[in-house]
Design a protein around this motif. Sequence first.
Motif, PDB file in Angstrom:
ATOM      1  N   VAL A  94       0.850  -1.189   0.000  1.00  0.00           N
ATOM      2  CA  VAL A  94       0.000   0.000   0.000  1.00  0.00           C
ATOM      3  C   VAL A  94       0.888   1.241   0.000  1.00  0.00           C
ATOM      4  CG1 VAL A  94      -1.937   1.196   1.076  1.00  0.00           C
ATOM      5  CG2 VAL A  94      -1.711  -1.278   1.355  1.00  0.00           C
ATOM      6  N   PRO A  95       1.286   1.728  -1.176  1.00  0.00           N
ATOM      7  CA  PRO A  95       1.974   3.020  -1.246  1.00  0.00           C
ATOM      8  C   PRO A  95       0.952   4.151  -1.292  1.00  0.00           C
ATOM      9  CG  PRO A  95       1.880   2.045  -3.414  1.00  0.00           C
ATOM     10  CD  PRO A  95       1.191   1.074  -2.488  1.00  0.00           C
ATOM     11  N   GLY A  96       1.440   5.381  -1.175  1.00  0.00           N
ATOM     12  CA  GLY A  96       0.552   6.540  -1.260  1.00  0.00           C
ATOM     13  C   GLY A  96       0.631   7.406  -0.021  1.00  0.00           C
ATOM     14  N   ALA A  97       0.457   8.700  -0.217  1.00  0.00           N
ATOM     15  CA  ALA A  97       0.637   9.665   0.872  1.00  0.00           C
ATOM     16  C   ALA A  97      -0.339   9.463   2.021  1.00  0.00           C
ATOM     17  CB  ALA A  97       0.510  11.093   0.306  1.00  0.00           C
ATOM     18  N   ASP A  98      -1.537   8.941   1.740  1.00  0.00           N
ATOM     19  CA  ASP A  98      -2.568   8.814   2.769  1.00  0.00           C
ATOM     20  C   ASP A  98      -2.614   7.421   3.403  1.00  0.00           C
ATOM     21  OD1 ASP A  98      -3.333  11.421   2.154  1.00  0.00           O
ATOM     22  OD2 ASP A  98      -4.922  10.775   0.777  1.00  0.00           O
ATOM     23  N   ARG A  99      -1.650   6.570   3.124  1.00  0.00           N
ATOM     24  CA  ARG A  99      -1.780   5.155   3.466  1.00  0.00           C
ATOM     25  C   ARG A  99      -2.020   4.908   4.953  1.00  0.00           C
ATOM     26  NH1 ARG A  99       3.357   6.548   2.565  1.00  0.00           N
ATOM     27  NH2 ARG A  99       4.971   5.903   4.078  1.00  0.00           N
ATOM     28  N   LEU A 100      -1.294   5.617   5.841  1.00  0.00           N
ATOM     29  CA  LEU A 100      -1.419   5.314   7.267  1.00  0.00           C
ATOM     30  C   LEU A 100      -2.716   5.868   7.854  1.00  0.00           C
ATOM     31  CD1 LEU A 100       2.262   5.763   8.486  1.00  0.00           C
ATOM     32  CD2 LEU A 100       0.993   3.635   8.162  1.00  0.00           C
ATOM     33  N   THR A 101      -3.092   7.093   7.497  1.00  0.00           N
ATOM     34  CA  THR A 101      -4.354   7.624   8.006  1.00  0.00           C
ATOM     35  C   THR A 101      -5.535   6.846   7.450  1.00  0.00           C
ATOM     36  OG1 THR A 101      -4.329   9.295   6.243  1.00  0.00           O
ATOM     37  CG2 THR A 101      -3.462   9.942   8.397  1.00  0.00           C
ATOM     38  N   TRP A 102      -5.411   6.392   6.200  1.00  0.00           N
ATOM     39  CA  TRP A 102      -6.479   5.613   5.570  1.00  0.00           C
ATOM     40  C   TRP A 102      -6.648   4.266   6.251  1.00  0.00           C
ATOM     41  CZ3 TRP A 102      -5.736   1.444   1.786  1.00  0.00           C
ATOM     42  CH2 TRP A 102      -6.900   1.073   1.116  1.00  0.00           C
ATOM     43  N   LYS A 151       0.638   7.107  13.702  1.00  0.00           N
ATOM     44  CA  LYS A 151       2.012   7.439  14.087  1.00  0.00           C
ATOM     45  C   LYS A 151       2.971   6.274  13.901  1.00  0.00           C
ATOM     46  CE  LYS A 151       0.624  11.046  17.358  1.00  0.00           C
ATOM     47  NZ  LYS A 151       0.739  11.568  18.761  1.00  0.00           N
ATOM     48  N   LEU A 152       2.573   5.282  13.111  1.00  0.00           N
ATOM     49  CA  LEU A 152       3.491   4.197  12.805  1.00  0.00           C
ATOM     50  C   LEU A 152       4.682   4.752  12.032  1.00  0.00           C
ATOM     51  CD1 LEU A 152       3.724   1.044  13.035  1.00  0.00           C
ATOM     52  CD2 LEU A 152       2.865   0.968  10.685  1.00  0.00           C
ATOM     53  N   GLN A 153       5.888   4.486  12.511  1.00  0.00           N
ATOM     54  CA  GLN A 153       7.092   5.081  11.949  1.00  0.00           C
ATOM     55  C   GLN A 153       7.775   4.133  10.967  1.00  0.00           C
ATOM     56  OE1 GLN A 153       8.084   8.329  12.744  1.00  0.00           O
ATOM     57  NE2 GLN A 153       6.048   8.282  13.684  1.00  0.00           N
ATOM     58  N   PRO A 164     -19.476  -4.972  10.643  1.00  0.00           N
ATOM     59  CA  PRO A 164     -20.203  -3.980  11.455  1.00  0.00           C
ATOM     60  C   PRO A 164     -20.571  -4.493  12.843  1.00  0.00           C
ATOM     61  CG  PRO A 164     -21.021  -3.949   9.209  1.00  0.00           C
ATOM     62  CD  PRO A 164     -20.082  -5.130   9.311  1.00  0.00           C
ATOM     63  N   HIS A 165     -20.666  -5.822  13.002  1.00  0.00           N
ATOM     64  CA  HIS A 165     -21.022  -6.397  14.307  1.00  0.00           C
ATOM     65  C   HIS A 165     -19.791  -6.806  15.108  1.00  0.00           C
ATOM     66  CE1 HIS A 165     -25.256  -6.361  13.283  1.00  0.00           C
ATOM     67  NE2 HIS A 165     -24.989  -6.991  12.150  1.00  0.00           N
ATOM     68  N   GLY A 166     -18.596  -6.456  14.626  1.00  0.00           N
ATOM     69  CA  GLY A 166     -17.387  -6.704  15.389  1.00  0.00           C
ATOM     70  C   GLY A 166     -16.755  -8.054  15.178  1.00  0.00           C
ATOM     71  N   HIS A 167     -17.214  -8.817  14.180  1.00  0.00           N
ATOM     72  CA  HIS A 167     -16.626 -10.120  13.901  1.00  0.00           C
ATOM     73  C   HIS A 167     -15.399  -9.953  12.998  1.00  0.00           C
ATOM     74  CE1 HIS A 167     -21.072 -11.322  14.420  1.00  0.00           C
ATOM     75  NE2 HIS A 167     -20.433 -11.512  15.568  1.00  0.00           N
ATOM     76  N   ILE A 168     -14.395 -10.802  13.206  1.00  0.00           N
ATOM     77  CA  ILE A 168     -13.145 -10.682  12.460  1.00  0.00           C
ATOM     78  C   ILE A 168     -13.355 -11.086  11.001  1.00  0.00           C
ATOM     79  CG2 ILE A 168     -10.755 -11.471  12.269  1.00  0.00           C
ATOM     80  CD1 ILE A 168     -10.845 -12.101  15.275  1.00  0.00           C
ATOM     81  N   GLU A 169     -12.998 -10.186  10.089  1.00  0.00           N
ATOM     82  CA  GLU A 169     -13.042 -10.485   8.660  1.00  0.00           C
ATOM     83  C   GLU A 169     -11.635 -10.672   8.077  1.00  0.00           C
ATOM     84  OE1 GLU A 169     -15.316  -7.426   6.713  1.00  0.00           O
ATOM     85  OE2 GLU A 169     -17.223  -8.377   7.273  1.00  0.00           O
ATOM     86  N   HIS A 170     -10.655  -9.926   8.588  1.00  0.00           N
ATOM     87  CA  HIS A 170      -9.287 -10.034   8.097  1.00  0.00           C
ATOM     88  C   HIS A 170      -8.314  -9.762   9.241  1.00  0.00           C
ATOM     89  CE1 HIS A 170     -10.681  -9.973   3.893  1.00  0.00           C
ATOM     90  NE2 HIS A 170     -11.469  -8.985   4.247  1.00  0.00           N
ATOM     91  N   HIS A 171      -7.189 -10.462   9.225  1.00  0.00           N
ATOM     92  CA  HIS A 171      -6.082 -10.194  10.136  1.00  0.00           C
ATOM     93  C   HIS A 171      -4.827 -10.020   9.287  1.00  0.00           C
ATOM     94  CE1 HIS A 171      -2.501 -11.741  12.448  1.00  0.00           C
ATOM     95  NE2 HIS A 171      -2.885 -10.729  13.197  1.00  0.00           N
ATOM     96  N   ALA A 172      -4.051  -8.978   9.555  1.00  0.00           N
ATOM     97  CA  ALA A 172      -2.841  -8.720   8.775  1.00  0.00           C
ATOM     98  C   ALA A 172      -1.693  -8.346   9.688  1.00  0.00           C
ATOM     99  CB  ALA A 172      -3.080  -7.602   7.759  1.00  0.00           C
ATOM    100  N   MET A 173      -0.510  -8.827   9.346  1.00  0.00           N
ATOM    101  CA  MET A 173       0.733  -8.310   9.894  1.00  0.00           C
ATOM    102  C   MET A 173       1.121  -7.099   9.055  1.00  0.00           C
ATOM    103  SD  MET A 173       1.470 -10.365  12.408  1.00  0.00           S
ATOM    104  CE  MET A 173       3.219 -10.063  12.744  1.00  0.00           C
ATOM    105  N   VAL A 174       1.723  -6.096   9.692  1.00  0.00           N
ATOM    106  CA  VAL A 174       1.957  -4.801   9.044  1.00  0.00           C
ATOM    107  C   VAL A 174       3.434  -4.438   9.155  1.00  0.00           C
ATOM    108  CG1 VAL A 174       1.286  -2.361   9.011  1.00  0.00           C
ATOM    109  CG2 VAL A 174      -0.350  -4.101   9.807  1.00  0.00           C
ATOM    110  N   THR A 175       3.973  -3.863   8.087  1.00  0.00           N
ATOM    111  CA  THR A 175       5.335  -3.326   8.100  1.00  0.00           C
ATOM    112  C   THR A 175       5.346  -2.003   7.353  1.00  0.00           C
ATOM    113  OG1 THR A 175       6.349  -5.507   8.163  1.00  0.00           O
ATOM    114  CG2 THR A 175       7.737  -3.702   7.416  1.00  0.00           C
ATOM    115  N   GLU A 176       5.960  -0.988   7.940  1.00  0.00           N
ATOM    116  CA  GLU A 176       6.072   0.341   7.320  1.00  0.00           C
ATOM    117  C   GLU A 176       7.538   0.629   7.019  1.00  0.00           C
ATOM    118  OE1 GLU A 176       5.697   4.104   5.854  1.00  0.00           O
ATOM    119  OE2 GLU A 176       4.110   2.625   6.163  1.00  0.00           O
TER     120      GLU A 176
END
Length: 345
Positions: free
Chosen positions: A50-58, A69-71, A83-95
Amino acid sequence: MTSAIDIAALDPASRDAGAVAHYGDPVREQRLLEEKVGLVDRSHRTVIAVPGADRLTWLHSLTTQHLEKLQPGQGTELLILSPHGHIEHHAMVTEDGTTTWLDLEPGSQLLGHLERMRFFSQVEPADVTADWALLSLVGPGTDEALAALGVDRLDPPDALDVPGAKFAQGTQPPRPSTIYRVAAFGAGWVRRVENGADLLVPRADKDTIDVEKVGLWAYEAHRVAAKRPRHGFETDHRTLPAEAGFTAPAVHLEKGCYRGQETVARVHHLGRPPRKLVLLHLDGITTDELPVPGTPVTANDRTVGFVGTAVRHHELGQVALALVKNNVKDDTQLRVGESTAQMDS
């Protein structure tokens, strides 16, 4: 080394088809992960860039994690909920400073959801699985293995304590609930996680890492014994984050509005989710066959949960992760298929 035995050859219907089950001796491979270090090819996982200037706020606005504030040089985890709080996706994240990388379970359909939620945001999410491969170092020798690969020591994960029910506002600072340290590694990166490290490398280079290879069977045995859940294995269509143990690493309990937040807050403040993740010890006497994911867990012929991942652990024997009703007591005699089971919650 013995030739790799692919999971697809043993179980073509497995969601892990495409990964290596073992290299001839799964028990020795388990011991290697506990005593030294091994390299697990997890390149069947989905990778989204996910590149792009808005990626983290989005991404912050769409997910359970505090990402504004992920650095660069940091990673974390996130969930996307219904909408009811059930898990649809889980992702590991790297910035890395220009791109936010998400790695997910094989066959994830997250990209379609992200594309629908772009609107006017400056982001360009793309599935790059064909070009990039995720590998995992596991074991107490991870730091030494990274040093041999030219990577300076990375601090272990920095996790916030999960506040108690009805906690005071301001308990959690405005940062990810868990931070993983990240460093550049060739064209990709390395992310230090609990008892190991994940490496993202160009797919063409995935067989060039000079660390002894270990199959996914050993990795899964290690994961089950540590009670670490996998989305789609220890979850079903109605699983809440608090039930399966995803709150601590992937949910920031004081960030702004996101889909499913009301349910997350309500369950946390009540302090008792409907179900809980447990480790089951199976007797292995009646049958040597491991239960398949989704096998019912019963007590007195009443279904009280389901099995997620079952493995043969070199010390614990036949064990499985299961999601069971929260009111099931630890000493309850359970059954899983033909096996009796004892709960270790």
